[in-house]
Scaffold this motif. Structure first.
Motif, PDB file in Angstrom:
ATOM      1  N   MET A   1       0.815  -1.192   0.000  1.00 43.59           N
ATOM      2  CA  MET A   1       0.000   0.000   0.000  1.00 43.59           C
ATOM      3  C   MET A   1       0.864   1.264   0.000  1.00 43.59           C
ATOM      4  SD  MET A   1      -3.121   0.485  -0.197  1.00 43.59           S
ATOM      5  CE  MET A   1      -4.388   1.627   0.035  1.00 43.59           C
ATOM      6  N   LYS A   2       2.039   1.161   0.699  1.00 45.93           N
ATOM      7  CA  LYS A   2       2.939   2.311   0.725  1.00 45.93           C
ATOM      8  C   LYS A   2       3.437   2.646  -0.674  1.00 45.93           C
ATOM      9  CE  LYS A   2       5.106   2.605   5.229  1.00 45.93           C
ATOM     10  NZ  LYS A   2       6.377   2.449   5.942  1.00 45.93           N
ATOM     11  N   GLY A   3       3.736   1.597  -1.444  1.00 43.21           N
ATOM     12  CA  GLY A   3       4.232   1.811  -2.797  1.00 43.21           C
ATOM     13  C   GLY A   3       3.210   2.489  -3.691  1.00 43.21           C
ATOM     14  N   LEU A   4       1.933   2.140  -3.520  1.00 41.29           N
ATOM     15  CA  LEU A   4       0.877   2.760  -4.317  1.00 41.29           C
ATOM     16  C   LEU A   4       0.728   4.241  -3.966  1.00 41.29           C
ATOM     17  CD1 LEU A   4      -1.326   2.341  -6.410  1.00 41.29           C
ATOM     18  CD2 LEU A   4      -2.875   1.716  -4.558  1.00 41.29           C
ATOM     19  N   LYS A   5       0.803   4.566  -2.669  1.00 40.67           N
ATOM     20  CA  LYS A   5       0.731   5.971  -2.257  1.00 40.67           C
ATOM     21  C   LYS A   5       1.904   6.760  -2.825  1.00 40.67           C
ATOM     22  CE  LYS A   5      -1.781   5.309   2.053  1.00 40.67           C
ATOM     23  NZ  LYS A   5      -1.736   5.398   3.517  1.00 40.67           N
ATOM     24  N   TYR A   6       3.111   6.157  -2.767  1.00 33.11           N
ATOM     25  CA  TYR A   6       4.292   6.814  -3.309  1.00 33.11           C
ATOM     26  C   TYR A   6       4.132   7.045  -4.813  1.00 33.11           C
ATOM     27  CZ  TYR A   6       9.116   7.578  -4.708  1.00 33.11           C
ATOM     28  OH  TYR A   6      10.261   8.100  -5.258  1.00 33.11           O
ATOM     29  N   GLN A   7       3.612   6.049  -5.521  1.00 35.73           N
ATOM     30  CA  GLN A   7       3.428   6.169  -6.970  1.00 35.73           C
ATOM     31  C   GLN A   7       2.425   7.262  -7.296  1.00 35.73           C
ATOM     32  OE1 GLN A   7       5.228   4.464  -9.181  1.00 35.73           O
ATOM     33  NE2 GLN A   7       4.253   5.494 -10.902  1.00 35.73           N
ATOM     34  N   LEU A   8       1.335   7.347  -6.537  1.00 38.49           N
ATOM     35  CA  LEU A   8       0.337   8.383  -6.789  1.00 38.49           C
ATOM     36  C   LEU A   8       0.892   9.780  -6.525  1.00 38.49           C
ATOM     37  CD1 LEU A   8      -2.892   6.703  -5.394  1.00 38.49           C
ATOM     38  CD2 LEU A   8      -2.322   7.171  -7.779  1.00 38.49           C
ATOM     39  N   LYS A   9       1.755   9.923  -5.509  1.00 42.54           N
ATOM     40  CA  LYS A   9       2.392  11.219  -5.261  1.00 42.54           C
ATOM     41  C   LYS A   9       3.316  11.577  -6.415  1.00 42.54           C
ATOM     42  CE  LYS A   9       2.294  11.173  -0.227  1.00 42.54           C
ATOM     43  NZ  LYS A   9       3.113  11.101   1.000  1.00 42.54           N
ATOM     44  N   SER A  10       4.032  10.594  -6.948  1.00 42.93           N
ATOM     45  CA  SER A  10       4.933  10.837  -8.070  1.00 42.93           C
ATOM     46  C   SER A  10       4.161  11.236  -9.320  1.00 42.93           C
ATOM     47  CB  SER A  10       5.766   9.591  -8.361  1.00 42.93           C
ATOM     48  OG  SER A  10       6.575   9.272  -7.273  1.00 42.93           O
ATOM     49  N   VAL A  11       2.995  10.684  -9.490  1.00 44.06           N
ATOM     50  CA  VAL A  11       2.171  10.986 -10.663  1.00 44.06           C
ATOM     51  C   VAL A  11       1.811  12.458 -10.686  1.00 44.06           C
ATOM     52  CG1 VAL A  11      -0.130  10.615 -11.630  1.00 44.06           C
ATOM     53  CG2 VAL A  11       1.268   8.675 -11.002  1.00 44.06           C
ATOM     54  N   LYS A  15       4.971  14.601 -15.322  1.00 40.44           N
ATOM     55  CA  LYS A  15       4.054  14.346 -16.440  1.00 40.44           C
ATOM     56  C   LYS A  15       4.311  12.983 -17.081  1.00 40.44           C
ATOM     57  CE  LYS A  15       2.103  18.393 -16.432  1.00 40.44           C
ATOM     58  NZ  LYS A  15       0.949  18.576 -15.650  1.00 40.44           N
ATOM     59  N   PHE A  16       5.580  12.589 -17.227  1.00 39.91           N
ATOM     60  CA  PHE A  16       5.874  11.298 -17.828  1.00 39.91           C
ATOM     61  C   PHE A  16       5.386  10.164 -16.930  1.00 39.91           C
ATOM     62  CE2 PHE A  16       8.637   7.701 -18.910  1.00 39.91           C
ATOM     63  CZ  PHE A  16       8.315   7.600 -20.252  1.00 39.91           C
ATOM     64  N   CYS A  17       5.510  10.358 -15.648  1.00 34.88           N
ATOM     65  CA  CYS A  17       5.020   9.350 -14.706  1.00 34.88           C
ATOM     66  C   CYS A  17       3.504   9.247 -14.802  1.00 34.88           C
ATOM     67  CB  CYS A  17       5.449   9.717 -13.292  1.00 34.88           C
ATOM     68  SG  CYS A  17       5.122   8.442 -12.087  1.00 34.88           S
ATOM     69  N   LEU A  18       2.864  10.378 -15.005  1.00 32.01           N
ATOM     70  CA  LEU A  18       1.408  10.384 -15.185  1.00 32.01           C
ATOM     71  C   LEU A  18       1.025   9.540 -16.388  1.00 32.01           C
ATOM     72  CD1 LEU A  18      -1.380  11.726 -14.442  1.00 32.01           C
ATOM     73  CD2 LEU A  18      -0.804  13.413 -16.157  1.00 32.01           C
ATOM     74  N   MET A  19       1.775   9.709 -17.475  1.00 32.68           N
ATOM     75  CA  MET A  19       1.473   8.971 -18.692  1.00 32.68           C
ATOM     76  C   MET A  19       1.765   7.476 -18.534  1.00 32.68           C
ATOM     77  SD  MET A  19       2.703   9.864 -22.543  1.00 32.68           S
ATOM     78  CE  MET A  19       4.417   9.609 -22.224  1.00 32.68           C
ATOM     79  N   THR A  20       2.854   7.132 -17.893  1.00 25.11           N
ATOM     80  CA  THR A  20       3.221   5.717 -17.791  1.00 25.11           C
ATOM     81  C   THR A  20       2.431   4.982 -16.725  1.00 25.11           C
ATOM     82  OG1 THR A  20       5.034   6.230 -16.283  1.00 25.11           O
ATOM     83  CG2 THR A  20       5.550   6.090 -18.641  1.00 25.11           C
TER      84      THR A  20
END
Length: 78
Positions: A1-11, A15-20
């Protein structure tokens, strides 16, 4: 769950993270929706004819390729 929260913050920051990250999710949802639509009827031919205008042999021939609907007048056919 921590990884998903981290990924959403990075998004939100990149912009590239948003796309990928979000683009594959959106494509998966779109493909799931498109999979539920029946497109087999798009290639099917439908014929409309005027009553007593064509010989029965022609109507029989048309019925081999798709449904035939007989209309009483030209206005109904249109």
């Amino acid at each position: 769950m921590k990884g998903l929260k981290y990924q959403l913050k990075s998004v939100l920051r990149d912009k590239f993270c948003l796309m990928t990250f979000l683009l594959p999710i959106l494509v998966a949802v779109a493909l799931n929706f498109m999979g539920s639509i029946d497109m087999s009827s798009l290639g099917e031919l439908h014929f409309g004819v005027l009553k007593n205008d064509l010989p029965p042999q022609t109507i029989t021939w048309l019925e081999r390729y798709g449904p035939v609907t007989a209309y009483g007048t030209q206005e109904e056919l249109t």
